[in-house]
Motif scaffolding. Structure first.
Motif, PDB file in Angstrom:
ATOM      1  N   LYS A   1       0.801  -1.129   0.016  1.00  0.00           N
ATOM      2  CA  LYS A   1       0.225   0.119   0.101  1.00  0.00           C
ATOM      3  C   LYS A   1       0.915   1.223   0.077  1.00  0.00           C
ATOM      4  O   LYS A   1       0.595   2.038  -0.945  1.00  0.00           O
ATOM      5  CB  LYS A   1      -1.031   0.035   1.259  1.00  0.00           C
ATOM      6  CG  LYS A   1      -1.644   1.096   1.292  1.00  0.00           C
ATOM      7  CD  LYS A   1      -2.664   1.392   2.622  1.00  0.00           C
ATOM      8  CE  LYS A   1      -3.357   2.742   2.628  1.00  0.00           C
ATOM      9  NZ  LYS A   1      -4.264   2.613   3.640  1.00  0.00           N
ATOM     10  N   ILE A   2       1.902   1.187   0.788  1.00  0.00           N
ATOM     11  CA  ILE A   2       2.850   2.432   0.826  1.00  0.00           C
ATOM     12  C   ILE A   2       3.601   2.652  -0.478  1.00  0.00           C
ATOM     13  O   ILE A   2       3.696   3.865  -1.050  1.00  0.00           O
ATOM     14  CB  ILE A   2       3.888   2.072   1.855  1.00  0.00           C
ATOM     15  CG1 ILE A   2       3.177   2.292   3.487  1.00  0.00           C
ATOM     16  CG2 ILE A   2       4.889   3.331   1.915  1.00  0.00           C
ATOM     17  CD1 ILE A   2       3.939   1.905   4.451  1.00  0.00           C
ATOM     18  N   ASP A   3       3.950   1.632  -1.065  1.00  0.00           N
ATOM     19  CA  ASP A   3       4.700   1.712  -2.202  1.00  0.00           C
ATOM     20  C   ASP A   3       3.739   2.064  -3.465  1.00  0.00           C
ATOM     21  O   ASP A   3       4.242   2.894  -4.442  1.00  0.00           O
ATOM     22  CB  ASP A   3       5.255   0.206  -2.588  1.00  0.00           C
ATOM     23  CG  ASP A   3       6.457   0.062  -1.906  1.00  0.00           C
ATOM     24  OD1 ASP A   3       7.059   1.012  -1.157  1.00  0.00           O
ATOM     25  OD2 ASP A   3       7.003  -1.074  -1.665  1.00  0.00           O
ATOM     26  N   SER A   4       2.617   1.823  -3.330  1.00  0.00           N
ATOM     27  CA  SER A   4       1.609   2.001  -4.426  1.00  0.00           C
ATOM     28  C   SER A   4       1.082   3.548  -4.345  1.00  0.00           C
ATOM     29  O   SER A   4       1.043   4.239  -5.251  1.00  0.00           O
ATOM     30  CB  SER A   4       0.421   1.132  -4.357  1.00  0.00           C
ATOM     31  OG  SER A   4      -0.449   1.445  -3.259  1.00  0.00           O
ATOM     32  N   MET A   5       1.133   4.134  -3.041  1.00  0.00           N
ATOM     33  CA  MET A   5       0.846   5.385  -2.814  1.00  0.00           C
ATOM     34  C   MET A   5       1.920   6.467  -3.264  1.00  0.00           C
ATOM     35  O   MET A   5       1.759   7.116  -4.186  1.00  0.00           O
ATOM     36  CB  MET A   5       0.504   5.831  -1.403  1.00  0.00           C
ATOM     37  CG  MET A   5      -0.782   5.177  -0.851  1.00  0.00           C
ATOM     38  SD  MET A   5      -0.623   5.366   1.173  1.00  0.00           S
ATOM     39  CE  MET A   5      -0.832   7.225   1.165  1.00  0.00           C
ATOM     40  N   ILE A   6       3.109   5.870  -2.935  1.00  0.00           N
ATOM     41  CA  ILE A   6       4.503   6.647  -3.518  1.00  0.00           C
ATOM     42  C   ILE A   6       4.214   6.624  -5.187  1.00  0.00           C
ATOM     43  O   ILE A   6       4.548   7.534  -5.838  1.00  0.00           O
ATOM     44  CB  ILE A   6       5.787   5.950  -2.936  1.00  0.00           C
ATOM     45  CG1 ILE A   6       5.766   6.271  -1.701  1.00  0.00           C
ATOM     46  CG2 ILE A   6       6.937   6.568  -3.724  1.00  0.00           C
ATOM     47  CD1 ILE A   6       6.950   5.575  -0.974  1.00  0.00           C
ATOM     48  N   ALA A   7       4.190   5.306  -5.628  1.00  0.00           N
ATOM     49  CA  ALA A   7       3.983   5.236  -7.106  1.00  0.00           C
ATOM     50  C   ALA A   7       2.946   5.914  -7.707  1.00  0.00           C
ATOM     51  O   ALA A   7       3.061   6.652  -8.909  1.00  0.00           O
ATOM     52  CB  ALA A   7       3.981   3.747  -7.559  1.00  0.00           C
ATOM     53  N   ALA A   8       1.909   6.140  -6.956  1.00  0.00           N
ATOM     54  CA  ALA A   8       0.827   7.079  -7.377  1.00  0.00           C
ATOM     55  C   ALA A   8       0.848   8.603  -7.267  1.00  0.00           C
ATOM     56  O   ALA A   8       0.399   9.202  -7.925  1.00  0.00           O
ATOM     57  CB  ALA A   8      -0.364   6.519  -6.754  1.00  0.00           C
TER      58      ALA A   8
END
Length: 183
Positions: free
Chosen positions: A10-17
């Motif tokens: 979730k954290i990595d996807s927020m950063i990627a987004a």
């Protein structure tokens, strides 16, 4: 979070987004009002510098924002700005002999946030970044009642300061009680 793998994803996807990245209208704060339960004062305020609203979790943050909103040397204000290289904050903590911050009941390093990332302009017209943490003397006095609490708060400030210094960003702490309220 029961599953650390889903939390990290979730954290990595927020950063990627792009959460916590971008500038002006395209900036989305890492934390927003409603991101977590809160009992204190909170504010969502429109800006005159850019076409988006800002999210604040204390009166101190809100009052500091108002001063920056009308400061002529401040070009942009980004609040709840993440230290998105959370692996590096973990390493800094270890290097300094501090206990790294993890999300509760996981081994996932916590994503720290700085209250404000300001883009400022100096007298020569050059832009530079200034990270600012807003603190309360009253909160620090409560933490001082338990030496461990005050030490932990100081450790976290050292980690935050070291992170920004490595990136060449000036960092400072401002106490809400020191803000010029009449202004």
């Amino acid at each position: 979070y029961k599953d650390p793998h889903s939390l990290k994803a979730k954290i990595d996807s927020m950063i990627a987004a792009g959460v916590g990245q971008g500038t002006m209208e395209s900036y989305e704060p890492w934390l927003k009002i409603g991101s977590f339960p809160s009992r204190g004062a909170s504010y969502v305020t429109p800006s005159t510098k850019c076409a988006r609203s800002h999210h604040f979790f204390s009166k101190g943050e809100y009052h500091f924002y108002l001063l920056q909103e009308f400061a002529t040397d401040v070009v942009e204000i980004r609040e709840q700005f993440p230290l998105s290289n959370y692996g590096r904050t973990f390493q800094i903590a270890v290097e300094k002999g501090y206990r790294p911050s993890l999300y509760r009941e996981t081994t996932v390093p916590r994503v720290y946030t700085t209250d404000f990332m300001l883009t400022k302009v100096n007298a020569a017209g050059e832009r530079y970044l200034s990270a600012v943490s807003i603190k309360s003397r009253k909160d620090y006095a409560k933490l001082a009642q338990t030496k461990r609490g005050l030490k932990r708060a100081m450790d976290l400030a050292v980690i935050e300061s070291a992170y920004w210094r490595e990136l060449g960003v000036e960092w400072d702490t401002v106490f809400a009680e020191d803000l010029p309220m009449i202004r």
